[in-house]
Design a protein around this motif. Structure first.
Motif, PDB file in Angstrom:
ATOM      1  N   THR A  65       0.840  -1.195   0.000  1.00 57.62           N
ATOM      2  CA  THR A  65       0.000   0.000   0.000  1.00 57.62           C
ATOM      3  C   THR A  65       0.878   1.248   0.000  1.00 57.62           C
ATOM      4  O   THR A  65       2.027   1.223   0.438  1.00 57.62           O
ATOM      5  CB  THR A  65      -0.925   0.045   1.227  1.00 57.62           C
ATOM      6  N   GLY A  66       0.329   2.341  -0.506  1.00 55.03           N
ATOM      7  CA  GLY A  66       1.042   3.609  -0.538  1.00 55.03           C
ATOM      8  C   GLY A  66       1.099   4.178  -1.942  1.00 55.03           C
ATOM      9  O   GLY A  66       0.605   3.577  -2.903  1.00 55.03           O
ATOM     10  N   ARG A 115      -2.510   4.583   6.028  1.00 57.57           N
ATOM     11  CA  ARG A 115      -1.674   5.441   5.196  1.00 57.57           C
ATOM     12  C   ARG A 115      -2.453   6.615   4.653  1.00 57.57           C
ATOM     13  O   ARG A 115      -1.956   7.732   4.569  1.00 57.57           O
ATOM     14  CB  ARG A 115      -1.071   4.629   4.041  1.00 57.57           C
ATOM     15  N   TRP A 124      -3.549   3.241  -4.619  1.00 55.52           N
ATOM     16  CA  TRP A 124      -2.571   3.114  -3.560  1.00 55.52           C
ATOM     17  C   TRP A 124      -2.604   1.743  -2.881  1.00 55.52           C
ATOM     18  O   TRP A 124      -2.243   1.615  -1.711  1.00 55.52           O
ATOM     19  CB  TRP A 124      -2.730   4.234  -2.514  1.00 55.52           C
TER      20      TRP A 124
END
Length: 330
Positions: free
Chosen positions: A262-263, A323, A274
């Protein structure tokens, strides 16, 4: 004109020119923003001068350009701005009736006249820029620096005359302010995978500078500097996760090895949400054997995700939520 607004909230967009072969990563991009022509409400600022109880104000025109650098991530296929810093350019301050800015006042015991000739400067952000959220940012880290031209002050105070010049090239005036500025972006053209946008920035100014010399002169500046530019994004080939301009087994390997990550800026995040998940696998599978030139490669058996991979997909949303909260509300 279509106003670009994401269904997950008002995303802050910014000018950039991307020539990418694969999914976009978090980057910085330089902008050249031209100031809009002065109108009754656009790029006209009030400059006020006061000294010894006397004061005068002139409405000035602002022309020129500003340079800026922005940082952004890609979310849902759109640039999500997280910072902006001004890095120069040149703005000119012109009087209403001439290129000079002239202010004066007088009474029985004192008088003053201040003439600004060739006044100009730039926008600067000497400190790390503050965060951009929902298309707005605080101007506290940004400075309007008047560093070209001269101020010629003359007059008398208590019948004592004074006359002096201030060379702004050597002794610039820095105006800092704290207000909320805006970035607005509109989609203005589409050509294949190319998207062209117009970006408009509005920077409010409400600041004061004090000059200590033969007499004390206070200079106030109030108004809004508005500028615009256009930029283009070239969308990557869908499913091309290793950036070689083709969709093949090598891209599946990138997806498999990063499944659950993720990100921002993930190579196998084909839909830019993401998170690397089954949706990105489906996007790769649907475009398998495509190339950037629209050709199809030789037929190859498409691998299916394992059961363990599908279970991982079901729990990764928890990590993503944490996040996303770090970016604030979208």
């Amino acid at each position: 004109m279509y106003r670009l607004r994401s269904y997950v909230g008002q995303l802050s967009l910014v000018a950039l020119i991307l020539l990418v072969a694969g999914p976009a990563e978090a980057v910085e991009q330089a902008l050249n923003l031209e100031l809009l022509p002065p109108t009754s409400t656009t790029n006209r600022v009030n400059i006020s001068v006061s000294s010894s109880g006397l004061s005068d104000t002139e409405l000035t025109r602002v022309t020129g350009n500003s340079l800026a650098t922005i940082g952004y991530d890609i979310y849902e296929g759109l640039p999500l701005i997280h910072s902006i810093a001004f890095t120069g350019g040149h703005i000119s301050l012109l009087g209403e009736s001439s290129d000079n800015v002239t202010l004066s006042d007088s009474n029985l015991i004192s008088n003053f006249s201040v003439v600004g000739s060739g006044l100009g400067g730039e926008l600067d952000t000497p400190n790390p820029p503050g965060p951009v959220s929902d298309g707005t940012y605080n101007t506290a880290d940004h400075i309007v620096r008047i560093n070209t031209g001269t101020l010629a002050a003359s007059g008398s105070f208590l019948f004592v005359p004074f006359n002096y010049d201030i060379n702004l090239d050597q002794d610039p005036l820095d105006f800092t302010t704290e207000s909320i500025a805006n970035i607005d972006v509109s989609l203005v053209g589409t050509n294949g995978r190319q998207r062209t946008y117009e970006v408009v920035t509005s920077l409010p100014i409400d600041a004061t500078e004090v000059i200590e010399d033969a007499v004390t002169i206070t200079v106030d500046v109030q108004g809004t500097v508005t500028s615009s530019d256009t930029f283009s994004i070239f969308l990557p080939l869908e499913g091309d996760y290793n950036g070689d301009n083709r969709v093949d087994i090598a891209d599946y390997t990138v997806w498999r090895n990063t499944l659950g990550a993720t990100g921002a800026g993930l190579a196998a995040d084909g839909n830019f949400d993401w998170v690397v998940d089954e949706a990105d696998y489906t996007l790769w599978k649907d475009n398998f054997s495509e190339t950037s030139g629209g050709l199809r490669l030789a037929s190859v058996t498409v691998p299916e995700p394992s059961a363990a991979a599908l279970v991982a997909i079901g729990v990764m949303a928890f990590a993503l939520a944490g996040r996303m909260r770090a970016y604030g509300p979208l």
